[in-house]
Structure formats: C-alpha cells, structure tokens
Design an enzyme around this catalytic site. Structure first.
Site, PDB file in Angstrom:
ATOM      1  N   GLU A 101      39.178  34.536  27.065  1.00  0.00           N
ATOM      2  CA  GLU A 101      37.954  34.668  26.277  1.00  0.00           C
ATOM      3  C   GLU A 101      37.258  35.963  26.650  1.00  0.00           C
ATOM      4  OE1 GLU A 101      37.257  32.660  23.915  1.00  0.00           O
ATOM      5  OE2 GLU A 101      38.864  31.256  24.436  1.00  0.00           O
ATOM      6  N   ASN A 142      39.744  33.907  45.090  1.00  0.00           N
ATOM      7  CA  ASN A 142      40.452  32.643  45.321  1.00  0.00           C
ATOM      8  C   ASN A 142      40.727  32.428  46.808  1.00  0.00           C
ATOM      9  OD1 ASN A 142      40.445  32.530  42.541  1.00  0.00           O
ATOM     10  ND2 ASN A 142      42.477  33.441  42.362  1.00  0.00           N
ATOM     11  N   THR A 194      38.786  36.226  35.861  1.00  0.00           N
ATOM     12  CA  THR A 194      37.492  35.990  36.490  1.00  0.00           C
ATOM     13  C   THR A 194      36.389  36.145  35.470  1.00  0.00           C
ATOM     14  OG1 THR A 194      35.958  36.617  38.235  1.00  0.00           O
ATOM     15  CG2 THR A 194      37.337  38.367  37.342  1.00  0.00           C
ATOM     16  N   SER A 195      35.472  35.210  35.513  1.00  0.00           N
ATOM     17  CA  SER A 195      34.345  35.287  34.593  1.00  0.00           C
ATOM     18  C   SER A 195      33.354  36.283  35.153  1.00  0.00           C
ATOM     19  CB  SER A 195      33.708  33.908  34.467  1.00  0.00           C
ATOM     20  OG  SER A 195      32.340  33.971  34.761  1.00  0.00           O
ATOM     21  N   CYS A 229      34.829  28.516  73.017  1.00  0.00           N
ATOM     22  CA  CYS A 229      33.506  28.004  73.412  1.00  0.00           C
ATOM     23  C   CYS A 229      33.347  26.508  73.168  1.00  0.00           C
ATOM     24  CB  CYS A 229      32.413  28.788  72.689  1.00  0.00           C
ATOM     25  SG  CYS A 229      32.228  28.333  70.958  1.00  0.00           S
ATOM     26  N   ASN A 236      41.708  38.321  30.010  1.00  0.00           N
ATOM     27  CA  ASN A 236      41.001  37.051  29.977  1.00  0.00           C
ATOM     28  C   ASN A 236      41.245  36.373  28.640  1.00  0.00           C
ATOM     29  OD1 ASN A 236      39.351  35.894  32.072  1.00  0.00           O
ATOM     30  ND2 ASN A 236      38.247  37.828  32.139  1.00  0.00           N
ATOM     31  N   ALA A 256      46.616  35.437  32.130  1.00  0.00           N
ATOM     32  CA  ALA A 256      47.163  36.437  33.053  1.00  0.00           C
ATOM     33  C   ALA A 256      48.646  36.176  33.304  1.00  0.00           C
ATOM     34  CB  ALA A 256      46.382  36.407  34.369  1.00  0.00           C
ATOM     35  N   CYS A 261      36.713  24.908  69.038  1.00  0.00           N
ATOM     36  CA  CYS A 261      37.019  26.303  69.349  1.00  0.00           C
ATOM     37  C   CYS A 261      37.654  26.413  70.736  1.00  0.00           C
ATOM     38  CB  CYS A 261      35.726  27.117  69.309  1.00  0.00           C
ATOM     39  SG  CYS A 261      35.920  28.828  69.817  1.00  0.00           S
ATOM     40  N   HIS A 299      36.118  35.564  49.371  1.00  0.00           N
ATOM     41  CA  HIS A 299      35.478  34.276  49.657  1.00  0.00           C
ATOM     42  C   HIS A 299      36.177  33.526  50.792  1.00  0.00           C
ATOM     43  CE1 HIS A 299      33.548  34.070  45.365  1.00  0.00           C
ATOM     44  NE2 HIS A 299      33.008  34.972  46.150  1.00  0.00           N
TER      45      HIS A 299
HETATM   46 ZN   LIG Z   1      33.629  29.406  69.541  1.00  0.00          ZN
END
Ligand SMILES: [Zn+2]
Length: 255
Positions: A225, A109, A198-199, A160, A223, A241, A157, A126
């Site tokens: 299921e 998540n 989580t699947s 840069c 879960n 959960a 940024c 992720h």
């Molecule tokens: Zn940069």
C-alpha cells in the site's frame, strides 16, 4: 502488456538502474517483511496473550511488576519465530550485501530472520530476540536455552546477579546511544535507500528514508500500500517484498 504492467516494468528498470550504479546502499525493513514469513505482529486487535496486550507486556514497568510473565511471553514469541523461515525478501537482501562496497541493513524486526538469512552488516534498531541484557549492569549474553527443564524463569546476570531481560526496545524506552546516529550518517551518504515492508508511521525508518532522499539518495519504496514514503520516493514498487525484491535483484543482475 497492459498500461499498468508497462508502468510497473519501467519503475522496476529505473530502480534497478539506480541500484546498479550505487556504491553505498541502505536497506530499511520492517514488520511487513517478517509478516511474509508468517510472523504475527503481536500487537493490536486479537493480540491478547494470557489476557494482556503486547503494549502492556513490552514495557519496563511490566518487567518490574512481573519479570517472569514478561519472560514467558518472550519465550512463547521466540518459539513462534523459531517455527518461521526467512523468505525470499530476506534472502535477496543477504545476497545484495557483498555486492556493494558500503552496505547497511537497518531493521525494526527483532525476530533474527535477517541474520538467519545471512545478513551480517545489519543493525537491529529495536534489538533482537536472540540476546538478553542485564537490567542492572547492561551486560549482554546469548538468549538462554529455553529447552532446559526447570530453568530459572528469570535468568540472572553472570556479573552482578541482576535480572536479565530481553535485549529489545520496549514501549517508552529511548533508542540505544549511537544506533540512530550511525544509521543517520549512513543515510546521509547513501546512493540508494531501499525501504521494504515498513509503514512510514514509525518514525525512525521514515526519518532515515527522508534524510537519505534529501541528501541525494535515490529512494525506492516497496510496499503493498502507498505510504507517506511512497509519495516522496523516486520509485514506489507496489506489492510484497517477497515477490518484488527478487524481481528487482534479478533485473539488477541483467545487463
Ligand atoms: Zn548485571
């Protein structure tokens, strides 16, 4: 007590016993845990935004074509996240953390709810909606204040001048170096691997859970299921959960 309730209670007791004995615990969470806080998946049916599907916005190509649009979409998502609160599953996982010498939470998540609930030993595999990253030099920075009027639609940024992007793993991108390896090592030495919401069709959590199990960990799957993980799990607790994690932790805390 009905036969089903007796079975569920026995499963809860067995899972609690394994957790009580554990020194090293790995928790894996996914979209199901966030969904209980009201966070939509932004994918699949009905997930259109300005006529685009999530799968067409969360890609490096979409960002190259129209970075301002991708930023608008993520700002909109982040506003939704901000209106959601951690639920009892997040809270229990945060409470579990200091009770074990070794503990790791690996989540798919990106909504930051685990951190808001107090989890610290966590890996957001992720990425997270709270951080942005330079698309050129990879410098990271906190998410910009979206309340600033007339802010640059595409933040730049500080190092840069390149276009910043959300620090989120997009479709077609590979995991950041070391992230999965770290989780894999931890799974290989874990006493308990607890999977929630989580699947198993998303392979990294599934692969981590199975690696842990093969290496001797007690595998618990929570879960609503059954999933392929449930089939190999030592215990499958069937339900949400948000309901089952507090029940399980309560059971662990009893003598
Ligand atoms: Zn940069």
């Amino acid at each position: 007590m009905s036969p089903a309730a007796t079975l569920a209670s026995a499963a809860l007791a067995e899972a609690a016993g394994a957790i009580r004995r554990a020194q090293r615990v790995l928790v894996l969470t996914g979209a199901g845990v966030s969904a209980e806080s009201g966070i939509p998946t932004f994918r699949g049916q009905g997930g259109l935004w300005e006529g685009f599907r999530a799968e067409d916005l969360a890609t490096p190509e979409a960002f190259q074509r129209d970075p301002a649009r991708v930023w608008r979409w993520y700002r909109w998502r982040r506003a939704i996240y901000g209106g959601c609160e951690p639920n009892p599953a997040h809270a229990v996982i945060a409470r579990m953390e200091p009770r074990f010498p070794e503990f790791l939470l690996a989540t798919q998540n990106v909504d930051g709810l685990h951190r808001r609930a107090g989890s610290r030993r966590l890996i957001e595999i992720h990425g997270t909606i709270d951080v942005m990253r330079c698309s050129v030099c990879s410098e990271r920075a906190p998410w910009p204040d979206d309340a600033v009027p007339d802010a640059d639609p595409v933040p730049r940024c500080n190092h840069c001048g390149g276009a910043m992007r959300p620090h989120i793993l997009w479709f077609g991108e590979t995991y950041w170096p070391g992230v999965l390896e770290h989780c894999q090592r931890f799974a290989g030495e874990a006493d308990v691997v607890l999977v929630a919401g989580t699947s198993a069709t998303v392979w990294p959590p599934a692969a981590l859970a199975l690696h842990g199990k093969r290496s001797g960990a007690f595998l618990i799957d929570i879960n609503p299921e059954p999933t392929p993980i449930s089939e190999v799990a030592d215990v499958h607790l069937r339900g949400s959960a948000g309901a089952l994690l507090p029940a399980l932790w309560d059971r662990c805390s009893r003598p």
